[in-house]
Write a protein that holds these residues in place. Sequence first.
Motif, mmCIF file in Angstrom:
data_model
loop_
_atom_site.group_PDB
_atom_site.id
_atom_site.type_symbol
_atom_site.label_atom_id
_atom_site.label_comp_id
_atom_site.label_asym_id
_atom_site.label_seq_id
_atom_site.Cartn_x
_atom_site.Cartn_y
_atom_site.Cartn_z
ATOM 1 N N HIS A 33 0.922 -1.171 0.020
ATOM 2 C CA HIS A 33 -0.037 -0.153 -0.043
ATOM 3 C C HIS A 33 0.745 1.291 0.025
ATOM 4 N N LYS A 34 2.096 1.181 0.494
ATOM 5 C CA LYS A 34 2.965 2.341 0.534
ATOM 6 C C LYS A 34 2.515 3.623 1.148
ATOM 7 N N ILE A 35 1.726 3.392 2.381
ATOM 8 C CA ILE A 35 1.243 4.784 2.914
ATOM 9 C C ILE A 35 2.353 5.266 3.564
ATOM 10 N N ASN A 36 2.362 6.534 3.454
ATOM 11 C CA ASN A 36 3.423 7.570 4.149
ATOM 12 C C ASN A 36 2.774 7.901 5.542
ATOM 13 N N HIS A 37 3.690 6.881 6.428
ATOM 14 C CA HIS A 37 3.197 6.857 7.877
ATOM 15 C C HIS A 37 3.123 8.460 8.486
ATOM 16 N N VAL A 65 -7.952 7.018 5.090
ATOM 17 C CA VAL A 65 -7.171 5.929 4.599
ATOM 18 C C VAL A 65 -7.014 6.107 2.999
ATOM 19 N N LEU A 68 -4.644 8.786 2.259
ATOM 20 C CA LEU A 68 -3.392 8.234 2.347
ATOM 21 C C LEU A 68 -2.792 7.267 1.317
ATOM 22 N N LEU A 69 -3.672 6.616 0.827
ATOM 23 C CA LEU A 69 -3.348 5.599 -0.550
ATOM 24 C C LEU A 69 -2.948 6.634 -1.612
ATOM 25 N N ASP A 71 -1.985 9.412 -1.288
ATOM 26 C CA ASP A 71 -0.811 10.196 -1.134
ATOM 27 C C ASP A 71 -1.081 11.727 -0.974
ATOM 28 N N TYR A 162 -7.194 0.923 8.445
ATOM 29 C CA TYR A 162 -5.705 1.029 8.769
ATOM 30 C C TYR A 162 -5.336 0.862 9.853
ATOM 31 N N GLN A 167 0.434 -1.566 10.471
ATOM 32 C CA GLN A 167 0.871 -0.889 9.047
ATOM 33 C C GLN A 167 0.143 -1.644 8.090
ATOM 34 N N VAL A 169 -3.646 -2.309 5.796
ATOM 35 C CA VAL A 169 -4.865 -2.212 5.250
ATOM 36 C C VAL A 169 -5.835 -3.254 5.343
#
Length: 448
Positions: A33-37, A65, A68-69, A71, A162, A167, A169
Amino acid sequence: MIKQFLQKIFRKRSQVATHGKLAAAKVITASKHKINHKLITQAALKTCDGLQKAGFQAYIVGGAVRDLLLDHPPKDFDVATDATPEQVHKVFRRSRIIGRRFRLVHVLWGSETIEVSTFRGHHQSEGDAETNDSGRIIRDNVFGSIEEDSVRRDFTANALYYDPKRQEVLDFHDGVADIRSKTLRMIGDPTTRYQEDPVRMLRAVRLSAKLGLKIEAKTQGPIRKLADLLEDVPPSRLFDEMLKLFLSGHAIESISALRAQHLHHGLLPLLDVVLEQPLGEKFVMLALKNTDERILSGKSSNPSFLFATLLWHEVLLAWQENQKRGEHMIPALHMAMNEVIDKQAEKMAIHNRYTATMKEIWAMQPRFEQRAGKRPYALLTHPRYRAGYDFLLLRCASGELPQALGDWWTRFADAGTDERTQMLLPDSEVKKRRRRPRKKKPATEGAA
């Protein structure tokens, strides 16, 4: 007993068929998913952590969410949990339980508020949720599992959970795939879901315009037919949704989409007429363009100013009509302002804190045409001068007033004392307002 058991089973199956089949979640890991925490606020992280440490499930959920996906930094964060509102309230000292239609908890962290909802469940009997004649849910506090909660959410893109600790989803309805394919799809039967909450139709338009998502054909199909259901939504709730739409940074696209779906009628009934007038439409579109540009550049936008522009041409029309009936210019304007706001409140109630500023902006407009004596100096010190001046510039840019008037005020505001004195017009060149003769009091009046 057996009969009641069978009725309960069939009701549950009916609810599942209406809202969608319960499904196991797809677990999407951080590498996928590469979500930027770093885009998640400390308030959201501490809320989830506090609930999890107390032994409950807790997930960041919904639009946060989705953003975030994509970006996009979320504007706010919602959390979903299996804890009841009372249990959430016990975990967090600075929290409060709110709502009747849906009971929620607001957890307060400094200036940030995290909205925490308990997982919603299916209605097992007719008394579980209170609906009106059109099917709109007006009270619903049935709690359930995370699987049931995912089915109760509106669009697949909003049914994502999420877990910031793991971390991961959780995706029950292929929402991640829909986001990646730029598709907005309703969970369950769209007609039923719109009847439950007609505001979902506005939300579909807003998300489509804001995120560039194409509304799936099945999801879009019933909207035009069910548009009248919005008349049954409380005016305050409509205002909140329209505020999100106009302050999304994509107001122009949203207005176009509303008109294409025939959803604009009834929301801003006075705007319907304005958008059919070339001058009025140009004025409104200029205002929306300016609003979009400010928001997309990270600046704030005043809702009072925006709604003042949306309703101005109806105020202008009512003002002119009142003067034709013999009212003085200023009283006629104040009457027009009240008439327009009262009429608008029947469909979509604009909060009083906004209408007060709207009236100030409108009331300043005649004063900008007075460019003699001390009046221009007094106007420069008005607390709302900047908003009134920006409003004047829009009127000039749309062709409603001569551009020279806006240019004069731009120059006057920046000029020095000597230049301002030279710029002031002599009283003989200023068009004087008509005054009706005052009635003389009878000689006997007040002689007591």
